[in-house]
Design an enzyme around this catalytic site. Sequence first.
Site, PDB file in Angstrom:
ATOM      1  N   ARG A  70       0.821  -1.215   0.000  1.00 15.44           N
ATOM      2  CA  ARG A  70       0.000   0.000   0.000  1.00 15.44           C
ATOM      3  C   ARG A  70       0.856   1.267   0.000  1.00 15.44           C
ATOM      4  O   ARG A  70       0.488   2.285  -0.613  1.00 15.44           O
ATOM      5  CB  ARG A  70      -0.918  -0.020   1.226  1.00 15.44           C
ATOM      6  N   HIS A  74       0.266   4.465  -2.470  1.00 18.50           N
ATOM      7  CA  HIS A  74       0.015   5.833  -1.996  1.00 18.50           C
ATOM      8  C   HIS A  74       1.165   6.780  -2.356  1.00 18.50           C
ATOM      9  O   HIS A  74       0.968   7.988  -2.411  1.00 18.50           O
ATOM     10  CB  HIS A  74      -0.240   5.849  -0.487  1.00 18.50           C
ATOM     11  N   ASN A 102      -3.805   8.582   4.700  1.00 19.17           N
ATOM     12  CA  ASN A 102      -2.556   8.091   5.293  1.00 19.17           C
ATOM     13  C   ASN A 102      -2.523   8.133   6.812  1.00 19.17           C
ATOM     14  O   ASN A 102      -1.919   7.266   7.446  1.00 19.17           O
ATOM     15  CB  ASN A 102      -1.367   8.913   4.756  1.00 19.17           C
ATOM     16  N   HIS A 201      -6.330  -5.988  -2.100  1.00 19.18           N
ATOM     17  CA  HIS A 201      -7.096  -6.172  -0.859  1.00 19.18           C
ATOM     18  C   HIS A 201      -7.325  -7.650  -0.538  1.00 19.18           C
ATOM     19  O   HIS A 201      -8.130  -7.965   0.325  1.00 19.18           O
ATOM     20  CB  HIS A 201      -8.414  -5.385  -0.923  1.00 19.18           C
TER      21      HIS A 201
HETATM   22  C1  HEM Z   1      -9.590   0.929  -5.632  1.00 19.88           C
HETATM   23  C2  HEM Z   1      -9.476   1.913  -4.770  1.00 19.88           C
HETATM   24  C3  HEM Z   1      -8.944   1.704  -3.388  1.00 19.88           C
HETATM   25  C4  HEM Z   1      -9.511   2.149  -2.243  1.00 19.88           C
HETATM   26  C5  HEM Z   1     -10.790   2.965  -2.122  1.00 19.88           C
HETATM   27  C6  HEM Z   1      -8.693   1.695  -1.158  1.00 19.88           C
HETATM   28  C7  HEM Z   1      -8.931   1.965   0.179  1.00 19.88           C
HETATM   29  C8  HEM Z   1      -8.306   1.341   1.234  1.00 19.88           C
HETATM   30  C9  HEM Z   1      -8.666   1.497   2.609  1.00 19.88           C
HETATM   31  C10 HEM Z   1      -9.754   2.410   3.143  1.00 19.88           C
HETATM   32  C11 HEM Z   1      -7.860   0.680   3.331  1.00 19.88           C
HETATM   33  C12 HEM Z   1      -7.867   0.496   4.843  1.00 19.88           C
HETATM   34  C13 HEM Z   1      -7.082   1.607   5.518  1.00 19.88           C
HETATM   35  C14 HEM Z   1      -7.363   1.696   7.005  1.00 19.88           C
HETATM   36  O1  HEM Z   1      -8.479   1.391   7.405  1.00 19.88           O
HETATM   37  O2  HEM Z   1      -6.462   2.119   7.758  1.00 19.88           O
HETATM   38  C15 HEM Z   1      -6.985   0.014   2.417  1.00 19.88           C
HETATM   39  C16 HEM Z   1      -6.021  -0.892   2.758  1.00 19.88           C
HETATM   40  C17 HEM Z   1      -5.139  -1.458   1.872  1.00 19.88           C
HETATM   41  N1  HEM Z   1      -5.006  -1.129   0.540  1.00 19.88           N
HETATM   42 FE1  HEM Z   1      -6.337  -0.127  -0.571  1.00 19.88          FE
HETATM   43  N2  HEM Z   1      -7.641   0.983  -1.653  1.00 19.88           N
HETATM   44  C18 HEM Z   1      -7.745   0.969  -3.017  1.00 19.88           C
HETATM   45  C19 HEM Z   1      -6.830   0.417  -3.897  1.00 19.88           C
HETATM   46  C20 HEM Z   1      -5.665  -0.190  -3.524  1.00 19.88           C
HETATM   47  C21 HEM Z   1      -4.577  -0.506  -4.401  1.00 19.88           C
HETATM   48  C22 HEM Z   1      -4.542  -0.196  -5.902  1.00 19.88           C
HETATM   49  C23 HEM Z   1      -3.609  -1.095  -3.659  1.00 19.88           C
HETATM   50  C24 HEM Z   1      -2.243  -1.592  -4.053  1.00 19.88           C
HETATM   51  C25 HEM Z   1      -1.774  -1.626  -5.287  1.00 19.88           C
HETATM   52  C26 HEM Z   1      -4.114  -1.170  -2.303  1.00 19.88           C
HETATM   53  C27 HEM Z   1      -3.482  -1.787  -1.263  1.00 19.88           C
HETATM   54  C28 HEM Z   1      -3.997  -1.868   0.022  1.00 19.88           C
HETATM   55  C29 HEM Z   1      -3.465  -2.753   1.044  1.00 19.88           C
HETATM   56  C30 HEM Z   1      -2.391  -3.799   0.834  1.00 19.88           C
HETATM   57  C31 HEM Z   1      -4.170  -2.475   2.220  1.00 19.88           C
HETATM   58  C32 HEM Z   1      -3.941  -3.086   3.606  1.00 19.88           C
HETATM   59  C33 HEM Z   1      -2.805  -2.306   4.275  1.00 19.88           C
HETATM   60  C34 HEM Z   1      -2.419  -2.772   5.664  1.00 19.88           C
HETATM   61  O3  HEM Z   1      -2.933  -3.755   6.178  1.00 19.88           O
HETATM   62  O4  HEM Z   1      -1.570  -2.078   6.256  1.00 19.88           O
HETATM   63  N3  HEM Z   1      -5.342  -0.574  -2.259  1.00 19.88           N
HETATM   64  N4  HEM Z   1      -7.271   0.446   1.142  1.00 19.88           N
END
Ligand code: HEM
Length: 328
Positions: A70, A74, A102, A201
């Site tokens: 992630r 970002h 973030n 995800h």
């Molecule tokens: C499609 C639109 C996307 C949205 C709206 C989105 C939104 C989010 C949100 C809200 C979270 C949880 C953050 C939290 O609650 O602290 C999250 C986690 C995550 N996102 Fe996305 N995301 C998107 C696309 C992506 C993409 C393109 C990637 C990587 C190429 C990605 C990788 C991740 C990962 C791996 C996590 C888990 C991180 C952790 O456990 O520390 N996301 N995302």
Amino acid sequence: MAAHTTYFPPNTFPDLKLSFLLLSILVGMASAQLSSNFYATSCPNALTTISAAVNTTVSNEKRMGASLLRLHFHDCFVNGCDASILLDDTSNFTGEKTALPNANSIRGFDVIDTIKSQLESLCPNVVSCADIVAVAARDSVVALGGPSWTVQLGRRDSTTASLSTANTDIPAPRLNLSGLITSFSNKGFTANEMVALSGSHTIGQARCTNFRTRIYNETNIDSTFAASLRGNCPSTGGDSNLSPLDVTSPTSFDNAYYSNLVSQKGLLHSDQQLFNGGSTDALVNTYSSNLGRFTTDFSNGMVKMGNLSPLTGSNGQIRTNCRSVNSG
Ligand code: HEM
Ligand SMILES: *[C@@H]1O[C@H](CO)[C@@H](O)[C@H](O)[C@H]1NC(C)=O
Ligand SMILES: *[C@@H]1O[C@H](CO)[C@@H](O)[C@H](O)[C@H]1NC(C)=O
Ligand SMILES: *[C@@H]1O[C@H](CO)[C@@H](O)[C@H](O)[C@H]1NC(C)=O
Ligand SMILES: *[C@@H]1O[C@H](CO)[C@@H](O)[C@H](O)[C@H]1NC(C)=O
């Protein structure tokens, strides 16, 4: 008309050619292409060093693999993959760490610091922070059982960051399908590429604050799944309580994320938007039953994401400390 050649002394032409050559080199340097062998002679052990560090850190804490993936996303969605996300706020500098997507959420800075200090011992002032983040994202996916891809290298580090762009350009979980498509299309991605990259995800966690409305108020959610999540995500309070984005296999990089969507078990509102009667349902179905299609499309999407407006050649710098712009 032939007389016009006499306006120039004969030796002007070589000079013009030389100037043009020098200009081409300068322009070329400023817009150099990334390449997979960028550190082959300048830091031959760079990639092994990053891989070993990621393997160690992910074996200690699997979620860190998700966090490092992630971090790269970002970084790249805010003015390109330039390590801008790593810059700390100071009294006279505001970076991206306090942006809404973030704050209290993005992780992995200490891991990048550790890798950077190992690389500074090995080959000082050579390996950029932006490249470390890109390679660590790939190695994290591999460490969690996912596909590998060739990371293009030679990105340089920014001297600036943008809090406002982080707030506008990183997609929010409240977006509907058309908002998600627009957010990715603003960065040059197709809707299909957006669906493939969302497969990230399949690993990692989200905070209650980001899925509360979904589990209490939305109807396109499996009711047993919603009820099971409410225990750890009360209707008020517990904002930082975590749940896995992929309820089936949260630490394996597989295609279960898509099967969950087909079963209305997407955790975020934005996740379930990909399978909600709209134009992306068919691709979600395909990925849910065809792991190879997903991993191929995901890998290609990651290479494309890693190529978002890199600083190359003489633009930007190689930061000594990923958290701050070089002082010299
Ligand atoms: C499609 C639109 C996307 C949205 C709206 C989105 C939104 C989010 C949100 C809200 C979270 C949880 C953050 C939290 O609650 O602290 C999250 C986690 C995550 N996102 Fe996305 N995301 C998107 C696309 C992506 C993409 C393109 C990637 C990587 C190429 C990605 C990788 C991740 C990962 C791996 C996590 C888990 C991180 C952790 O456990 O520390 N996301 N995302
Ligand atoms: C890290 O783990 C992956 C498999 O999970 C392996 O292919 C790779 O060689 C490991 N890296 C190092 C430096 O040992
Ligand atoms: C900002 O503050 C740092 C110390 O925190 C200092 O080194 C730097 O020169 C200052 N930069 C500007 C532009 O004032
Ligand atoms: C999606 O969200 C945007 C902005 O909130 C809104 O204008 C649009 O009508 C929504 N589209 C659909 C199909 O719900
Ligand atoms: C659910 O919807 C109701 C009515 O719109 C609203 O009052 C409540 O705050 C919502 N709850 C959550 C957790 O979003």
